[in-house]
Scaffold this active site. Structure first.
Site, PDB file in Angstrom:
ATOM      1  N   CYS A 277      11.789  41.719   7.516  1.00 56.82           N
ATOM      2  CA  CYS A 277      12.697  42.904   9.059  1.00 56.82           C
ATOM      3  C   CYS A 277      13.034  42.636  10.744  1.00 56.82           C
ATOM      4  O   CYS A 277      13.834  42.961  10.710  1.00 56.82           O
ATOM      5  CB  CYS A 277      11.937  44.144   8.972  1.00 56.82           C
ATOM      6  SG  CYS A 277      11.859  44.761   6.922  1.00 56.82           S
TER       7      CYS A 277
ATOM      8  N   HIS B 179      14.156  46.015  -5.844  1.00 53.45           N
ATOM      9  CA  HIS B 179      13.192  46.088  -4.845  1.00 53.45           C
ATOM     10  C   HIS B 179      11.936  46.310  -4.998  1.00 53.45           C
ATOM     11  O   HIS B 179      10.742  45.641  -4.481  1.00 53.45           O
ATOM     12  CB  HIS B 179      13.289  46.494  -3.581  1.00 53.45           C
ATOM     13  CG  HIS B 179      13.193  46.456  -2.072  1.00 53.45           C
ATOM     14  ND1 HIS B 179      13.039  44.999  -1.501  1.00 53.45           N
ATOM     15  CD2 HIS B 179      12.325  47.222  -1.266  1.00 53.45           C
ATOM     16  CE1 HIS B 179      12.350  45.237  -0.620  1.00 53.45           C
ATOM     17  NE2 HIS B 179      11.541  46.781  -0.631  1.00 53.45           N
TER      18      HIS B 179
ATOM     19  N   HIS C  85       6.296  50.282  -2.085  1.00 56.63           N
ATOM     20  CA  HIS C  85       5.575  50.673  -0.385  1.00 56.63           C
ATOM     21  C   HIS C  85       7.083  51.899   0.006  1.00 56.63           C
ATOM     22  O   HIS C  85       7.597  51.852  -0.477  1.00 56.63           O
ATOM     23  CB  HIS C  85       5.326  49.870  -0.164  1.00 56.63           C
ATOM     24  CG  HIS C  85       6.796  48.449  -0.098  1.00 56.63           C
ATOM     25  ND1 HIS C  85       7.897  47.970  -0.744  1.00 56.63           N
ATOM     26  CD2 HIS C  85       7.620  48.912   1.505  1.00 56.63           C
ATOM     27  CE1 HIS C  85       8.550  47.625  -0.038  1.00 56.63           C
ATOM     28  NE2 HIS C  85       8.954  47.988   0.761  1.00 56.63           N
TER      29      HIS C  85
ATOM     30  N   HIS D 111      12.324  54.135   0.939  1.00 57.32           N
ATOM     31  CA  HIS D 111      13.000  54.056  -0.175  1.00 57.32           C
ATOM     32  C   HIS D 111      12.640  55.472  -0.861  1.00 57.32           C
ATOM     33  O   HIS D 111      11.260  56.018  -1.466  1.00 57.32           O
ATOM     34  CB  HIS D 111      12.061  52.934  -0.905  1.00 57.32           C
ATOM     35  CG  HIS D 111      11.870  51.459  -0.463  1.00 57.32           C
ATOM     36  ND1 HIS D 111      13.271  51.399   0.088  1.00 57.32           N
ATOM     37  CD2 HIS D 111      11.182  51.213  -0.032  1.00 57.32           C
ATOM     38  CE1 HIS D 111      13.216  49.871   0.519  1.00 57.32           C
ATOM     39  NE2 HIS D 111      11.234  49.838   1.292  1.00 57.32           N
TER      40      HIS D 111
ATOM     41  N   ASP E 240       9.551  49.231  12.165  1.00 58.92           N
ATOM     42  CA  ASP E 240       8.215  49.312  10.723  1.00 58.92           C
ATOM     43  C   ASP E 240       7.392  49.798  10.641  1.00 58.92           C
ATOM     44  O   ASP E 240       6.374  48.798  10.229  1.00 58.92           O
ATOM     45  CB  ASP E 240       9.079  48.176   9.713  1.00 58.92           C
ATOM     46  CG  ASP E 240      10.315  48.569   9.173  1.00 58.92           C
ATOM     47  OD1 ASP E 240      11.427  49.172   9.517  1.00 58.92           O
ATOM     48  OD2 ASP E 240      10.626  47.653   8.363  1.00 58.92           O
TER      49      ASP E 240
ATOM     50  N   LYS F 287      15.752  53.423   6.173  1.00 60.39           N
ATOM     51  CA  LYS F 287      16.754  52.174   5.733  1.00 60.39           C
ATOM     52  C   LYS F 287      15.751  52.068   4.512  1.00 60.39           C
ATOM     53  O   LYS F 287      14.632  52.083   3.928  1.00 60.39           O
ATOM     54  CB  LYS F 287      16.535  50.299   6.582  1.00 60.39           C
ATOM     55  CG  LYS F 287      15.363  50.494   6.592  1.00 60.39           C
ATOM     56  CD  LYS F 287      15.217  48.819   7.377  1.00 60.39           C
ATOM     57  CE  LYS F 287      14.063  48.510   8.033  1.00 60.39           C
ATOM     58  NZ  LYS F 287      13.406  47.680   6.796  1.00 60.39           N
TER      59      LYS F 287
ATOM     60  N   ASP G 162      11.046  51.686   6.945  1.00 59.88           N
ATOM     61  CA  ASP G 162      11.535  51.858   5.631  1.00 59.88           C
ATOM     62  C   ASP G 162      11.224  52.951   5.079  1.00 59.88           C
ATOM     63  O   ASP G 162      10.529  53.866   5.469  1.00 59.88           O
ATOM     64  CB  ASP G 162      10.329  51.079   4.212  1.00 59.88           C
ATOM     65  CG  ASP G 162      11.433  49.574   4.110  1.00 59.88           C
ATOM     66  OD1 ASP G 162      12.583  49.422   4.845  1.00 59.88           O
ATOM     67  OD2 ASP G 162      10.692  48.933   3.359  1.00 59.88           O
TER      68      ASP G 162
END
Length: 212
Positions: free
Chosen positions: A168, A59, A73, A53, A9, A98, A51
């Site tokens: 993470c 979240h 984010h 999203h 990340d 993810k 990440d």
């Protein structure tokens, strides 16, 4: 036996100027790039997580508690979700995205990004593919996860670096131990959200992670 480096990340939103910055994130991108350039011969494979999203539910929050909920984010397809420009991607073979529709801290929750989503060499800002790119699938149609990819490449030992130490990185390292890998975290090549990272480091060591 193969050995892999997992870069966790190192994205714009987790570096200075991003939506959820970790102090030292930009410098870490440089340090990891220098480490990989100097040590890439010690690894059979180098992979990275992101990440990514789309709609992760609770979240994201307008009033985050910065423990279980966070400001928006790394929204898929945005600049914030891109890798930091100082992270050299030359040696990175595969990317695992993810958290599309839920919170996801561990890289082992990630799915392999499409081949054309893997940047190599120098990148131009805004060049990462968008949110609608589908993950790569195995012949049976199931998306390929990080554990499956590592196993298919006969990886037995992993080294974990990146952001953030206490979230993470920790989750990825502990999941790697549970999956049966020998796991090392290079502490100097991570940066955390909390000022005191001793608890996170102790948890990883208790869980079987070697801290280098």
């Amino acid at each position: 036996m193969s050995r892999a480096l997992i870069i966790v990340d190192v994205q714009n939103d987790f570096c200075e100027g991003g939506a959820l910055p970790v102090t030292g994130g930009a410098d870490l991108a440089v340090a990891i790039s220098e480490y990989v350039d100097a040590h890439q011969g010690q690894f059979d494979h180098v992979v990275a997580t992101q990440d990514w999203h789309i709609d992760p539910g609770n979240h994201f929050s307008a009033a985050p508690d910065f423990k279980d909920s966070w400001p928006p984010h790394c929204v898929a397809g945005t600049r914030g979700a891109e890798l930091h420009e100082d992270l050299d991607t030359e040696y990175i073979e595969a990317f695992f995205r993810k958290g599309q529709f839920t919170a996801a801290y561990s890289g082992f929750e990630g799915l392999l990004a499409p081949e054309d989503a893997v940047p190599t060499g120098e990148r131009q800002p805004g060049s990462m593919p968008g949110a609608n790119d589908s993950p790569q699938s195995a012949p049976d149609g199931d998306a390929i996860g990080l554990d499956e990819w590592l196993q298919s490449n006969d990886v037995e030992d992993v080294v974990v670096v990146g952001l953030a130490t206490d979230y993470c990185v920790r989750a990825t390292a502990l999941d790697a131990v549970q999956a049966g890998y020998g796991v090392t975290v290079i502490r100097s090549l991570t940066a955390g959200i909390a000022e005191d990272l001793d608890e996170a480091v102790a948890e990883m060591e208790l869980g079987g992670v070697e801290i280098a």
